[in-house]
Motif scaffolding. Structure first.
Motif, short mmCIF file in Angstrom:
data_model
loop_
_atom_site.label_atom_id
_atom_site.label_comp_id
_atom_site.label_asym_id
_atom_site.label_seq_id
_atom_site.Cartn_x
_atom_site.Cartn_y
_atom_site.Cartn_z
N ASP A 78 0.83 -1.21 0.00
CA ASP A 78 0.00 0.00 0.00
C ASP A 78 0.86 1.26 0.00
OD1 ASP A 78 0.74 -0.80 2.60
OD2 ASP A 78 -0.78 0.54 3.48
N VAL A 79 2.03 1.21 0.61
CA VAL A 79 2.95 2.35 0.58
C VAL A 79 3.53 2.52 -0.82
CG1 VAL A 79 5.13 3.25 1.49
CG2 VAL A 79 3.51 2.12 3.02
N LEU A 80 3.89 1.41 -1.47
CA LEU A 80 4.43 1.47 -2.83
C LEU A 80 3.39 1.98 -3.82
CD1 LEU A 80 6.38 -1.91 -2.93
CD2 LEU A 80 7.35 0.38 -2.75
N LEU A 81 2.14 1.57 -3.65
CA LEU A 81 1.09 1.95 -4.60
C LEU A 81 0.63 3.39 -4.44
CD1 LEU A 81 -1.06 -1.31 -4.66
CD2 LEU A 81 0.56 -0.51 -6.38
N ARG A 82 1.08 4.07 -3.40
CA ARG A 82 0.70 5.48 -3.23
C ARG A 82 1.25 6.34 -4.37
NH1 ARG A 82 2.52 6.49 2.78
NH2 ARG A 82 1.48 4.72 3.67
N ASN A 83 2.35 5.92 -4.98
CA ASN A 83 2.96 6.69 -6.07
C ASN A 83 2.28 6.44 -7.41
OD1 ASN A 83 4.93 7.88 -4.47
ND2 ASN A 83 6.28 6.10 -4.67
N ALA A 84 1.44 5.43 -7.49
CA ALA A 84 0.78 5.11 -8.76
C ALA A 84 -0.42 6.02 -8.97
CB ALA A 84 0.33 3.65 -8.76
N GLY A 85 -0.67 6.36 -10.23
CA GLY A 85 -1.79 7.23 -10.54
C GLY A 85 -3.13 6.54 -10.37
N SER A 86 -3.25 5.33 -10.88
CA SER A 86 -4.51 4.60 -10.82
C SER A 86 -4.21 3.16 -10.41
CB SER A 86 -5.18 4.63 -12.19
OG SER A 86 -6.40 3.94 -12.15
N VAL A 87 -4.95 2.67 -9.41
CA VAL A 87 -4.69 1.35 -8.85
C VAL A 87 -5.98 0.55 -8.83
CG1 VAL A 87 -3.92 0.12 -6.80
CG2 VAL A 87 -2.86 2.29 -7.41
N ASP A 88 -5.88 -0.75 -9.15
CA ASP A 88 -7.01 -1.67 -9.05
C ASP A 88 -6.57 -2.83 -8.16
OD1 ASP A 88 -9.31 -3.14 -9.35
OD2 ASP A 88 -8.84 -3.82 -11.39
N GLY A 89 -6.94 -2.78 -6.90
CA GLY A 89 -6.49 -3.80 -5.97
C GLY A 89 -5.01 -3.64 -5.71
N ARG A 90 -4.23 -4.67 -6.07
CA ARG A 90 -2.78 -4.62 -5.90
C ARG A 90 -2.07 -4.38 -7.22
NH1 ARG A 90 -0.43 -8.45 -1.59
NH2 ARG A 90 1.13 -8.62 -3.20
N GLU A 91 -2.81 -3.96 -8.23
CA GLU A 91 -2.24 -3.77 -9.56
C GLU A 91 -2.30 -2.30 -9.97
OE1 GLU A 91 -4.43 -6.36 -12.09
OE2 GLU A 91 -3.71 -8.16 -11.10
N VAL A 92 -1.29 -1.87 -10.70
CA VAL A 92 -1.25 -0.51 -11.23
C VAL A 92 -1.94 -0.53 -12.59
CG1 VAL A 92 0.27 1.34 -12.01
CG2 VAL A 92 0.91 -0.04 -10.03
N GLU A 93 -2.86 0.40 -12.80
CA GLU A 93 -3.53 0.52 -14.09
C GLU A 93 -2.73 1.45 -14.98
OE1 GLU A 93 -7.58 1.73 -13.66
OE2 GLU A 93 -8.10 -0.01 -12.44
#
Length: 99
Positions: A78-93
């Motif tokens: 969840d800390v790593l995915l904070r930098n992603a623009g769009s997230v679906d579950g544990r995946e970056v869109e």
């Protein structure tokens, strides 16, 4: 006398779909003649048949990769995915780029 004839060069060019002019054919013929001459010179070296071929001219330094177990700390997803623009579950869109 070269082992590569003009007919052979034309045949190879046609198979590769390359149109050659007369000057280009003569240039290629000269290059093949030079290569054959160089190969003849190499074959005249005493003891050349006894030399083992070398596939890579430098000594290879073998290094071991570190084990993944050596990682000191894990970063939560969840800390790593904070930098992603769009997230679906544990995946970056990501935007669709292929039709």
């Amino acid at each position: 006398m070269s082992n590569f004839t003009e007919e052979m060069i034309d045949d190879y060019a046609n198979k590769l779909l390359i149109g050659l002019t007369l000057e280009e054919r003569k240039m290629i013929q000269q290059e093949f003649d030079d290569i054959e001459h160089s190969m003849e010179l190499i074959n005249k070296i005493d003891g050349i048949k006894d030399v083992e071929p070398q596939s890579y001219p430098f000594e290879m330094e073998v290094t071991d990769l570190r084990s993944d177990d050596d990682v000191d700390e894990e970063i939560p997803i969840d800390v790593l995915l904070r930098n992603a623009g769009s997230v679906d579950g544990r995946e970056v869109e990501v935007p669709k780029v292929v039709g």
